[in-house]
Design a protein around this motif. Structure first.
Motif: not given
Length: 254
Positions: A145, A80, A50
């Motif tokens: 995140y 991602y 990520f």
């Protein structure tokens, strides 16, 4: 869920490593230079990366990781990121000039790496481990995140200047146990911090005043050579929050 800090510095030198968090054995949040300390067999276990944003200190290990372990794996590594970040990686990194395009190796139907777009607010569920992209404010399009095990959660700000939408997430997070937030520069470098959309200690303190939750607060992305000064100033300005410096190999359990 176990989160291990592979790198948390704003630069390199000696034991310093740039930003990367390892979630269990198979997920990276950002992929700075700290990834290179993992053994080859551990690198081969990483299935998901990520990316918070496209700056080199957060993505530099992706090319080497894929190149090192692609022959050991039976499935592609999934990268991602928000659309703008993935576009930058396609155009400026995995472009056959700076590095091969591993989304086309061995071929487009059987790649060693694939991209998966996520949007701010979107959650990826990996066997009950929920990772959500959250708003950030940086010089390039960026996210942080929110990592949630169902029992406890952690917010990682990524690189960000003040952004009320980030605090909306923090204040709405259930079971928030940890906040990892950047403070790249000391107060004497505030002009550089403002220009590059980073935090400095007095600014961090004013931002923390927006927080209603009471997580443990950890400071990341300190610039080499200024860590002690910056943390001294952080504690002078934000002492009631008792922030601590994030360290390599520190672990968090969620």
């Amino acid at each position: 869920m176990r989160i291990r800090v592979l790198g948390c510095s704003g630069g390199i030198g000696g034991s310093l490593r740039t930003t990367s968090l390892l979630v269990d054995d198979d997920v990276l949040i950002d992929a700075g230079t700290g990834v290179g300390d993992l053994a080859l067999e551990n690198l081969a276990k990483i299935d998901h990366i990520f990316v918070s944003h496209s700056h080199l200190d957060h993505v530099c290990s992706i090319p080497f990781l894929v190149d090192s372990v692609c022959w050991m794996r039976g499935s592609p590594i999934v990268v991602y990121g928000i659309a703008e970040t993935l576009d930058i990686l396609r155009t400026h990194l995995f472009n056959w000039k700076l590095w091969p395009d591993f989304t086309q190796i061995p071929d487009g139907d059987h790649p060693f790496m694939i991209y998966r777009e996520i949007k701010p607010g979107e959650t990826v569920d990996l066997n009950g481990r929920r990772i959500t992209a959250i708003p950030a404010n940086h010089t390039v399009p960026a996210v942080g995140y929110f990592v949630d095990s169902g029992r406890a959660s952690l917010v990682y700000s990524g690189d960000t200047a003040p952004h009320d939408a980030l605090w909306d997430v923090v204040n709405g997070a259930k079971n928030l146990k940890y906040l990892i937030i950047e403070t790249a520069f000391s107060n004497k470098e505030k002009d550089i911090a403002i220009a590059s959309k980073h935090m400095y200690p007095s600014l961090l303190a004013s931002e923390l005043e927006k927080m209603r939750a009471k997580p443990e607060v950890f400071i990341t992305h300190l610039k080499p050579g200024e860590g002690a000064l910056t943390m001294k100033e952080v504690n002078e300005h934000a002492g009631r929050w008792r922030p601590r410096m994030l360290e390599n190999n520190q672990e968090f359990l969620l």
